[in-house]
Design a protein around this motif. Structure first.
Motif, mmCIF file in Angstrom:
data_model
loop_
_atom_site.group_PDB
_atom_site.id
_atom_site.type_symbol
_atom_site.label_atom_id
_atom_site.label_comp_id
_atom_site.label_asym_id
_atom_site.label_seq_id
_atom_site.Cartn_x
_atom_site.Cartn_y
_atom_site.Cartn_z
ATOM 1 N N ASP A 154 -7.260 -2.882 -4.641
ATOM 2 C CA ASP A 154 -6.993 -1.624 -5.344
ATOM 3 C C ASP A 154 -5.543 -1.174 -5.209
ATOM 4 O O ASP A 154 -5.092 -0.317 -5.979
ATOM 5 N N ASP A 155 -4.820 -1.716 -4.228
ATOM 6 C CA ASP A 155 -3.421 -1.328 -4.053
ATOM 7 C C ASP A 155 -2.481 -2.056 -5.007
ATOM 8 O O ASP A 155 -1.303 -1.697 -5.113
ATOM 9 N N VAL A 156 -2.980 -3.079 -5.693
ATOM 10 C CA VAL A 156 -2.181 -3.773 -6.701
ATOM 11 C C VAL A 156 -2.364 -3.055 -8.026
ATOM 12 O O VAL A 156 -3.483 -2.926 -8.524
ATOM 13 N N GLY A 157 -1.278 -2.568 -8.584
ATOM 14 C CA GLY A 157 -1.343 -1.767 -9.797
ATOM 15 C C GLY A 157 -1.570 -2.588 -11.050
ATOM 16 O O GLY A 157 -1.864 -3.785 -10.994
ATOM 17 N N SER A 216 0.807 -1.226 0.000
ATOM 18 C CA SER A 216 0.000 0.000 0.000
ATOM 19 C C SER A 216 0.840 1.276 0.000
ATOM 20 O O SER A 216 0.376 2.315 -0.457
ATOM 21 N N ARG A 217 2.065 1.200 0.496
ATOM 22 C CA ARG A 217 2.872 2.410 0.598
ATOM 23 C C ARG A 217 3.709 2.681 -0.644
ATOM 24 O O ARG A 217 4.209 3.790 -0.832
ATOM 25 N N ALA A 218 3.882 1.675 -1.492
ATOM 26 C CA ALA A 218 4.662 1.827 -2.718
ATOM 27 C C ALA A 218 3.745 1.700 -3.929
ATOM 28 O O ALA A 218 2.571 1.343 -3.807
ATOM 29 N N ARG A 219 4.278 2.014 -5.085
ATOM 30 C CA ARG A 219 3.590 1.731 -6.341
ATOM 31 C C ARG A 219 3.865 0.267 -6.636
ATOM 32 O O ARG A 219 4.976 -0.106 -7.025
ATOM 33 N N GLN A 232 -4.635 -9.793 4.516
ATOM 34 C CA GLN A 232 -5.044 -10.485 5.736
ATOM 35 C C GLN A 232 -4.874 -9.592 6.959
ATOM 36 O O GLN A 232 -5.707 -9.616 7.879
ATOM 37 N N LEU A 233 -3.829 -8.775 6.970
ATOM 38 C CA LEU A 233 -3.554 -7.895 8.093
ATOM 39 C C LEU A 233 -4.342 -6.589 8.028
ATOM 40 O O LEU A 233 -4.229 -5.757 8.932
ATOM 41 N N GLY A 234 -5.111 -6.402 6.969
ATOM 42 C CA GLY A 234 -5.878 -5.175 6.810
ATOM 43 C C GLY A 234 -5.042 -3.992 6.372
ATOM 44 O O GLY A 234 -5.460 -2.837 6.520
ATOM 45 N N LEU A 235 -3.870 -4.272 5.806
ATOM 46 C CA LEU A 235 -2.969 -3.209 5.363
ATOM 47 C C LEU A 235 -3.169 -2.819 3.909
ATOM 48 O O LEU A 235 -2.631 -1.804 3.460
ATOM 49 N N ALA A 286 -4.257 -13.621 -6.576
ATOM 50 C CA ALA A 286 -4.605 -14.963 -6.093
ATOM 51 C C ALA A 286 -3.467 -15.657 -5.366
ATOM 52 O O ALA A 286 -3.714 -16.441 -4.433
ATOM 53 N N GLN A 287 -2.204 -15.362 -5.753
ATOM 54 C CA GLN A 287 -1.089 -16.162 -5.251
ATOM 55 C C GLN A 287 0.120 -15.349 -4.795
ATOM 56 O O GLN A 287 1.136 -15.938 -4.408
ATOM 57 N N GLY A 288 0.039 -14.034 -4.818
ATOM 58 C CA GLY A 288 1.162 -13.206 -4.382
ATOM 59 C C GLY A 288 1.223 -13.136 -2.866
ATOM 60 O O GLY A 288 0.353 -12.542 -2.218
ATOM 61 N N ALA A 289 2.239 -13.732 -2.274
ATOM 62 C CA ALA A 289 2.280 -13.900 -0.816
ATOM 63 C C ALA A 289 2.274 -12.567 -0.073
ATOM 64 O O ALA A 289 1.568 -12.415 0.933
ATOM 65 N N GLU A 290 3.065 -11.600 -0.527
ATOM 66 C CA GLU A 290 3.114 -10.317 0.177
ATOM 67 C C GLU A 290 1.772 -9.614 0.138
ATOM 68 O O GLU A 290 1.322 -9.043 1.144
ATOM 69 N N PHE A 291 1.114 -9.643 -1.016
ATOM 70 C CA PHE A 291 -0.210 -9.031 -1.109
ATOM 71 C C PHE A 291 -1.210 -9.743 -0.210
ATOM 72 O O PHE A 291 -1.984 -9.107 0.514
ATOM 73 N N LEU A 292 -1.212 -11.067 -0.243
ATOM 74 C CA LEU A 292 -2.171 -11.827 0.564
ATOM 75 C C LEU A 292 -1.941 -11.580 2.053
ATOM 76 O O LEU A 292 -2.907 -11.468 2.825
ATOM 77 N N ARG A 293 -0.685 -11.472 2.477
ATOM 78 C CA ARG A 293 -0.389 -11.181 3.879
ATOM 79 C C ARG A 293 -0.876 -9.770 4.232
ATOM 80 O O ARG A 293 -1.491 -9.563 5.289
ATOM 81 N N ALA A 294 -0.600 -8.810 3.350
ATOM 82 C CA ALA A 294 -1.037 -7.433 3.611
ATOM 83 C C ALA A 294 -2.562 -7.334 3.693
ATOM 84 O O ALA A 294 -3.109 -6.636 4.550
#
Length: 314
Positions: free
Chosen positions: A265-268, A234-237, A258-261, A248-256
């Motif tokens: 829409d934050d995935v470009g 969410s903090r970077a582009r 899950q944590l409500g971060l 569906a499978q990007g670990a960093e996105f899925l973790r973010a």
């Protein structure tokens, strides 16, 4: 049906050629001239996995990469092993079988180079590589084609292995390379950061990079292992190689998420849209950009089809 082994791939497919092939393949994917399904992954336990990646690419054919991922095997050989099976689009017949380990090693680094060319600042010259395995070496080889590297900072969990790689990079590429004991010391002055580790938890924090840095997040290629701080989403582009796959499978996105971060829409946009000029990449000099690489079968198919032609001509 021709079998193209590891040695033949290494002899024929250099990084400059790989960069051109990957760039064209990702634009084709974004423009609908290719298609790919989400990869099928069988978790074998202990960090090991078996994957199948099917797809089709106009002008290349269709097929699949069948690959095992055994991170511990990197100590004595390579972590990714398998084959790419390419079928002829006109006849439907299998055309060639290509060593997937060597193609993956080359095209993964080339994909990062393509993304770096599109997203890093034009004046970027300093590189930090987190990891000291095969991908670390290939990333040093590939990124020098898109930016004039003045120095490289290197960090790895195995200090001895990192020092060996630093000596090799300095000697063979002529780029001064220094090993650091802490990630933040390696990355704080870097214009470009590549994470190419087998880490299961984040090794790179958002605060470890300066404003204007470009990050290639490469090591985690499936849901589960998280290599970079989820706050990057969410903090970077945050630019994916293939948006559908990363959602569906990007670990960093899925973790973010899950944590409500972060949210979807934050995935470009796909990197292919940025390359084609139909979507924005970097928006200002101080923005932190991230290229999230899962790996796309269209990259493998493009390389396999080129290799098939190159072998036929030799």
């Amino acid at each position: 049906m021709r079998v193209i082994d590891r040695d033949e791939v290494a002899r024929l497919l250099d990084h400059a050629r790989g960069i051109a092939l990957v760039r064209a393949a990702m634009i084709a994917l974004a423009q609908g001239h290719s298609s790919q399904l989400l990869r099928g992954i069988l978790d074998l336990g202990g960090g090991d996995a078996f994957g199948v990646m099917p797809g089709a690419l106009d002008g290349a054919g269709f097929g699949a990469k069948i690959v095992s991922v055994f991170p511990a095997a990197a100590a004595t050989g390579r972590s990714h092993q398998g084959v790419i099976v390419l079928f002829d689009r006109d006849s439907g017949a299998p055309a060639c079988v290509v060593d997937a380990g060597e193609v993956t090693a080359i095209r993964t680094a080339c994909a990062s180079a393509v993304a770096t060319d599109a997203l890093a600042r034009a004046d970027a010259t300093t590189l930090a590589i987190l990891g000291s395995g095969e991908q670390a070496w290939h990333h040093a080889l590939a990124l020098r084609h898109v930016r004039p590297l003045s120095r490289i900072a290197l960090w790895g969990r195995d200090g001895g292995k990192a020092r060996e790689l630093a000596e090799r990079v300095s000697a063979e590429l002529g780029v001064p390379t220094r090993v650091f004991d802490r990630v933040r010391d390696a990355t704080r002055d870097a214009d470009i950061v590549c994470t190419v580790t087998a880490a299961s938890e984040p090794i790179l924090a958002f605060d470890d990079v300066a404003a204007g840095t470009h990050v290639n997040a490469v090591g985690s290629s499936r849901a589960g292992p998280v290599e970079i701080d989820p706050r990057f989403v969410s903090r970077a582009r945050f630019i994916p190689d293939h948006r559908e796959g990363v959602l569906a499978q990007g670990a960093e996105f899925l973790r973010a998420k899950q944590l409500g971060l972060a949210s979807d829409d934050d995935v470009g946009p796909d990197i292919g849209r940025v390359l084609a000029g139909t979507a924005a990449g970097r928006r200002d000099a101080r923005e932190v950009t991230v290229y999230k690489s899962l790996g796309s079968i269209v990259q493998d198919l493009a390389c396999a089809a080129w290799l098939r032609r190159a072998v036929a001509e030799n």
